[in-house]
Write a protein that holds these residues in place. Structure first.
Motif, PDB file in Angstrom:
ATOM      1  N   GLY A  12      55.436   5.383  37.079  1.00  0.00           N
ATOM      2  CA  GLY A  12      54.850   3.722  37.014  1.00  0.00           C
ATOM      3  C   GLY A  12      54.043   3.511  35.517  1.00  0.00           C
ATOM      4  O   GLY A  12      53.835   2.517  34.925  1.00  0.00           O
ATOM      5  N   SER A  25      59.564   4.846  40.480  1.00  0.00           N
ATOM      6  CA  SER A  25      58.523   4.370  41.060  1.00  0.00           C
ATOM      7  C   SER A  25      58.561   4.866  42.362  1.00  0.00           C
ATOM      8  O   SER A  25      59.512   4.943  42.835  1.00  0.00           O
ATOM      9  CB  SER A  25      58.025   3.015  41.285  1.00  0.00           C
ATOM     10  OG  SER A  25      57.096   2.541  40.137  1.00  0.00           O
ATOM     11  N   SER A  29      56.476   1.072  46.200  1.00  0.00           N
ATOM     12  CA  SER A  29      55.503   0.650  45.252  1.00  0.00           C
ATOM     13  C   SER A  29      55.390  -0.288  44.934  1.00  0.00           C
ATOM     14  O   SER A  29      56.448  -0.816  44.840  1.00  0.00           O
ATOM     15  CB  SER A  29      54.808   2.138  44.156  1.00  0.00           C
ATOM     16  OG  SER A  29      56.069   1.727  43.454  1.00  0.00           O
ATOM     17  N   ASP A  31      54.029  -2.464  40.710  1.00  0.00           N
ATOM     18  CA  ASP A  31      53.082  -2.891  39.821  1.00  0.00           C
ATOM     19  C   ASP A  31      52.922  -4.071  39.344  1.00  0.00           C
ATOM     20  O   ASP A  31      54.442  -5.185  39.842  1.00  0.00           O
ATOM     21  CB  ASP A  31      53.860  -1.989  38.854  1.00  0.00           C
ATOM     22  CG  ASP A  31      53.868  -0.070  39.650  1.00  0.00           C
ATOM     23  OD1 ASP A  31      52.773  -0.079  40.562  1.00  0.00           O
ATOM     24  OD2 ASP A  31      54.324   0.706  38.864  1.00  0.00           O
ATOM     25  N   GLU A  33      52.946  -5.546  34.806  1.00  0.00           N
ATOM     26  CA  GLU A  33      52.661  -4.917  33.777  1.00  0.00           C
ATOM     27  C   GLU A  33      53.048  -6.539  33.142  1.00  0.00           C
ATOM     28  O   GLU A  33      54.033  -7.526  32.815  1.00  0.00           O
ATOM     29  CB  GLU A  33      54.479  -4.081  33.780  1.00  0.00           C
ATOM     30  CG  GLU A  33      53.822  -2.781  34.412  1.00  0.00           C
ATOM     31  CD  GLU A  33      55.253  -2.512  34.076  1.00  0.00           C
ATOM     32  OE1 GLU A  33      55.235  -0.695  34.172  1.00  0.00           O
ATOM     33  OE2 GLU A  33      55.826  -2.341  32.923  1.00  0.00           O
ATOM     34  N   THR A 210      44.053   3.125  38.668  1.00  0.00           N
ATOM     35  CA  THR A 210      45.963   2.928  39.042  1.00  0.00           C
ATOM     36  C   THR A 210      46.368   1.825  37.655  1.00  0.00           C
ATOM     37  O   THR A 210      47.503   1.307  37.875  1.00  0.00           O
ATOM     38  CB  THR A 210      46.255   1.890  39.619  1.00  0.00           C
ATOM     39  OG1 THR A 210      45.321   0.876  40.451  1.00  0.00           O
ATOM     40  CG2 THR A 210      46.054   3.344  40.788  1.00  0.00           C
ATOM     41  N   ALA A 239      48.999  -0.960  39.348  1.00  0.00           N
ATOM     42  CA  ALA A 239      49.359  -0.688  39.928  1.00  0.00           C
ATOM     43  C   ALA A 239      48.683  -0.864  41.743  1.00  0.00           C
ATOM     44  O   ALA A 239      47.518  -0.945  41.534  1.00  0.00           O
ATOM     45  CB  ALA A 239      50.339   1.118  40.620  1.00  0.00           C
TER      46      ALA A 239
END
Length: 240
Positions: A12, A25, A29, A31, A33, A210, A239
């Protein structure tokens, strides 16, 4: 076990912006972006400036499978005959990891992306290779892309790309390196109407908790008029 944990921690986090890494990942999880890419021509040629923006949601599905949704790709362009904001497309992305770049001789993943927009469709396939030598990360991508657009999707374009990246982790929070991109674009998939360009430049990546931010600046080493002379991409993510 400690090596596998280290890989999971790096998943990630992007050390590059134009080169994908083989690690996926972990399952469960999530994430978020955001991408910003600025493209322009030479300082004495201000007839083209474009800012591309992307909002991506990334999910870990299994130990080896990662999925992502590009909620929206849109851009702002300042060019002769075209000025203002416009929506480009949305996309789905899948990455499947085959081998690990730390514990195996070579880390390998396969990548597939489908993009959809108004009078626009594209698919993009990659083979991703990576090897970690302690703090040094080396990654290579081979990409094949095809685009259909316009009325009845009659306008076709193909692209073959190779990208290479090197990143050295100076500390757990900071790394720097280099990225190289070599691409050939085929108008209507015709070899006699192709153009090849080469880009090279440095990158830096900062991490805290994170969250991360990674920036790459690429200059064109060739003289292809239809490609930007300079482009800079920033990806920042977190994350949850």
């Amino acid at each position: 076990m400690s090596l596998l944990c280290a890989c999971s921690c790096l998943a990630g986090v992007r050390h590059f912006t134009y080169v994908y890494e083989a690690i996926t990942s972990p399952p469960g999880s999530f994430d978020l972006e955001n991408w910003i890419t600025w493209r322009t021509h030479a300082p004495n040629d201000r007839d083209f400036d474009q800012i591309d923006l992307r909002h991506e949601l990334e999910f870990g599905i299994t130990d080896n499978l990662q999925a992502a949704i590009y909620v929206a790709d849109w851009n702002y362009q300042n060019a002769i005959g075209s000025d203002g904001f416009s929506y480009s497309d949305s996309a789905i992305e899948l990455i499947y990891n085959l081998t690990n770049p730390v514990i195996d001789p070579l880390g390998l993943s396969i990548y597939q992306q489908y993009s959809f927009g108004e009078r626009f469709f594209a698919w993009e396939s990659k083979v991703i290779a990576q090897k970690n030598f302690g703090p040094l990360i080396l990654a290579y991508n081979a990409t094949l892309e095809s685009v259909w657009e316009g009325k009845d999707l009659r306008n076709r374009e193909g692209e073959v790309q190779q990208a290479l990246g090197a990143s050295y982790e100076i500390s757990p929070r900071f790394s720097t390196g280099l990225e190289l991109v070599h691409e050939t674009v085929f108008a209507d998939w015709r070899v006699d109407e192709s153009a090849t360009s080469f880009f090279v430049g440095p990158n830096i990546s900062l991490r805290r908790g994170t969250a991360f931010i990674t920036l790459t600046a690429l200059a064109q080493a060739t003289r292809v008029v239809d490609e930007p002379d300079f482009q800079m991409r920033t990806i920042f993510g977190i994350a949850f």
